[in-house]
Design a protein around this motif. Structure first.
Motif, short mmCIF file in Angstrom:
data_model
loop_
_atom_site.label_atom_id
_atom_site.label_comp_id
_atom_site.label_asym_id
_atom_site.label_seq_id
_atom_site.Cartn_x
_atom_site.Cartn_y
_atom_site.Cartn_z
N LEU A 119 34.85 14.08 39.49
CA LEU A 119 35.74 13.11 40.14
C LEU A 119 34.86 12.17 40.98
CD1 LEU A 119 38.59 12.08 40.96
CD2 LEU A 119 38.56 13.77 42.80
N VAL A 120 34.87 10.89 40.63
CA VAL A 120 34.03 9.90 41.33
C VAL A 120 34.90 8.78 41.89
CG1 VAL A 120 32.05 10.39 39.84
CG2 VAL A 120 33.61 8.52 39.25
N PRO A 179 34.97 13.32 31.85
CA PRO A 179 34.05 14.36 31.36
C PRO A 179 32.62 13.83 31.38
CG PRO A 179 35.03 13.22 29.50
CD PRO A 179 35.67 12.64 30.75
N GLU A 180 31.69 14.75 31.28
CA GLU A 180 30.30 14.34 31.12
C GLU A 180 30.09 13.81 29.69
OE1 GLU A 180 28.36 13.74 33.28
OE2 GLU A 180 28.11 15.29 34.80
N PRO A 181 29.20 12.84 29.49
CA PRO A 181 28.20 12.35 30.45
C PRO A 181 28.71 11.22 31.35
CG PRO A 181 27.87 11.24 28.38
CD PRO A 181 29.01 12.22 28.17
N TRP A 182 30.01 10.95 31.29
CA TRP A 182 30.53 9.78 32.00
C TRP A 182 30.49 9.94 33.51
CZ3 TRP A 182 30.69 5.29 29.77
CH2 TRP A 182 30.66 5.27 28.37
N GLY A 183 30.64 11.17 34.00
CA GLY A 183 30.53 11.37 35.44
C GLY A 183 29.15 10.97 35.95
N THR A 184 28.12 11.45 35.26
CA THR A 184 26.76 11.12 35.65
C THR A 184 26.46 9.64 35.43
OG1 THR A 184 25.99 13.36 35.17
CG2 THR A 184 24.32 11.64 35.23
N ARG A 185 27.00 9.06 34.36
CA ARG A 185 26.80 7.64 34.09
C ARG A 185 27.40 6.78 35.20
NH1 ARG A 185 27.39 5.43 28.05
NH2 ARG A 185 26.45 3.68 29.18
N LEU A 186 28.62 7.12 35.61
CA LEU A 186 29.27 6.34 36.66
C LEU A 186 28.52 6.48 37.98
CD1 LEU A 186 33.02 7.15 35.87
CD2 LEU A 186 31.74 5.09 35.28
N LYS A 187 27.98 7.67 38.21
CA LYS A 187 27.20 7.91 39.43
C LYS A 187 25.92 7.07 39.45
CE LYS A 187 24.58 11.66 41.64
NZ LYS A 187 24.20 13.09 41.51
N LYS A 188 25.23 7.02 38.31
CA LYS A 188 23.93 6.35 38.28
C LYS A 188 24.00 4.87 37.93
CE LYS A 188 20.94 10.29 37.48
NZ LYS A 188 19.66 10.72 36.87
N GLU A 189 24.94 4.49 37.08
CA GLU A 189 24.94 3.12 36.57
C GLU A 189 25.79 2.16 37.39
OE1 GLU A 189 25.95 3.30 32.45
OE2 GLU A 189 24.11 4.37 31.89
N ASN A 195 26.76 3.25 40.63
CA ASN A 195 26.62 3.80 41.99
C ASN A 195 27.90 4.39 42.56
OD1 ASN A 195 23.83 3.02 42.25
ND2 ASN A 195 24.53 0.91 42.56
N SER A 196 28.68 5.04 41.69
CA SER A 196 29.91 5.68 42.15
C SER A 196 29.58 6.86 43.05
CB SER A 196 30.73 6.17 40.96
OG SER A 196 31.16 5.08 40.18
N ASN A 197 30.47 7.12 43.99
CA ASN A 197 30.34 8.28 44.86
C ASN A 197 30.94 9.51 44.19
OD1 ASN A 197 29.30 6.64 47.00
ND2 ASN A 197 31.40 6.01 47.46
N VAL A 198 30.30 10.64 44.33
CA VAL A 198 30.84 11.88 43.79
C VAL A 198 31.78 12.49 44.82
CG1 VAL A 198 30.34 14.18 42.92
CG2 VAL A 198 28.81 12.27 42.38
N VAL A 199 33.07 12.56 44.47
CA VAL A 199 34.05 13.19 45.36
C VAL A 199 34.03 14.70 45.12
CG1 VAL A 199 36.48 13.27 46.05
CG2 VAL A 199 35.47 11.10 45.29
N LEU A 200 34.11 15.09 43.85
CA LEU A 200 34.02 16.51 43.48
C LEU A 200 33.15 16.62 42.23
CD1 LEU A 200 37.75 17.69 43.77
CD2 LEU A 200 35.92 18.10 45.42
#
Length: 342
Positions: free
Chosen positions: A123-124, A198-208, A210-215
């Motif tokens: 969750l981002v 789902p992954e890899p989209w969580g990591t993509r949103l975080k890195k590409e 700069n989304s914040n990781v909520v959970l």
């Protein structure tokens, strides 16, 4: 006397011939050169076995040259279930929630026959928003890959834990559906506030973007620990082609073993497939980091699956709770593992 002889001829000559003819017809169907098995999956790393098995040709090799293996690609579970209902798919990698829904909609026709992956959800939120916990989602616009898929139901369950619900239920959290690549665009343009993907989209949103990781994946599991991907088929296919199902599951175990022993090679293969299907390969670091949130497993976590059923029921998506013993059928999987034939 002539009449009796006539009936004896029918009984002892014609009927056996007719029976043999029917058997030969069934046998011919089994050996039909045009026979094919249609395997469904998503272009996500949570469907890693499908991606690796497809590229290496392991499913085709195990099932045999007499049966053509075809692959069907979907973005989310509900669309795949519709394909099952339309008899367009025989075996599929899918999330547990659509599998449960498919079981309910078909009066038990859909069966879960194996596990595939656990974990792999995130969750981002937008980088400019101060969303630190579930309570902060009030009044926000959140995206999921598709209504009724696993991420959608997990999100609604998480909201319920914070006393929140979506706008269609009289709440003040707006939930929208969008394909994973579109979710990235929506977040980047500040058109949504958060997303559960789902992954890899969580990591993509975080890195590409700069989304914040909520959970992260482990934190989500503290609320609701359910499988990410399972394998399903239909009762009809299981009954008519149990030999094909067995060969498919042997291939599934073989691929799982290959990925665990050859992670670097598997990353490359998975990325090749994602690139081929979506025309958008993943950066190597994103792929590796995504895999850290995923555990491959052919086992069915029954307690976790029961929790998913309970959550789905509590959210009002089921009229009655399915019997897990009727939903899950691991008879063939268990037999394979006992024989250690892969």
């Amino acid at each position: 006397m002539e009449i009796k002889r006539y009936y004896k001829v029918i009984t002892f000559v014609i009927l056996p011939i007719a029976f043999l003819f029917l058997l030969s017809g069934c046998y011919a169907r089994k050996k039909d050169k045009n026979l094919k098995v249609r395997i469904a999956f998503f272009p996500n790393i949570t469907h890693a076995q499908a991606l690796v098995g497809k590229e290496l040709g392991i499913f085709q090799k195990r099932i045999g040259k007499d049966v053509k293996v075809e692959y069907k690609v979907f973005n989310a579970g509900p669309a795949e279930i519709e394909a099952f209902l339309a008899d367009e798919v025989d075996i599929g990698y899918i999330g547990p929630i659509p599998a449960i829904n498919g079981f309910a909609k078909t009066n038990g026709e859909i069966k879960i026959i194996a596990g595939a992956t656990n974990g792999g959800m995130m969750l981002v939120s937008r980088q400019d928003l101060n969303i630190k916990n579930l309570d902060d989602l009030k009044g926000k616009k959140i995206a999921v890959p598709q209504y009724g898929n696993t991420q959608d139901i997990v999100l609604r369950f998480l909201l319920s834990k914070a006393g929140l619900k979506d706008t269609t239920k009289g709440g003040d959290v707006e939930i929208i559906q969008a394909e994973n690549p579109d979710i990235k665009t929506l977040l980047d343009r500040n058109q949504i506030d958060a997303a559960l993907v789902p992954e890899p989209w969580g990591t993509r949103l975080k890195k590409e973007v700069n989304s914040n990781v909520v959970l992260d994946s482990s934190q989500i599991r503290q609320y609701i620990d359910i499988p990410t991907t399972v394998i399903i088929t239909t009762t009809k296919f299981l009954k008519e082609y149990s030999d094909i199902v067995e060969k498919f599951l042997i291939a599934h175990l073989e691929v799982t073993d290959f990925i665990e022993k050859n992670p670097e090679k598997s990353y490359e293969i998975i990325n090749n497939q994602i690139s081929e299907i979506t025309s958008k390969p993943l950066p190597a670091d994103i792929l590796k980091d995504s895999f850290k949130n995923i555990k491959l497993s052919s086992e069915i976590q029954r307690k976790s699956l029961e929790k998913a059923i309970e959550s789905y029921f509590e959210l009002g998506y089921l009229r009655e709770k399915p019997n897990i013993e009727k939903l899950v059928n691991t008879e063939i999987l268990d037999r394979i593992k006992n024989k250690e034939v892969y």
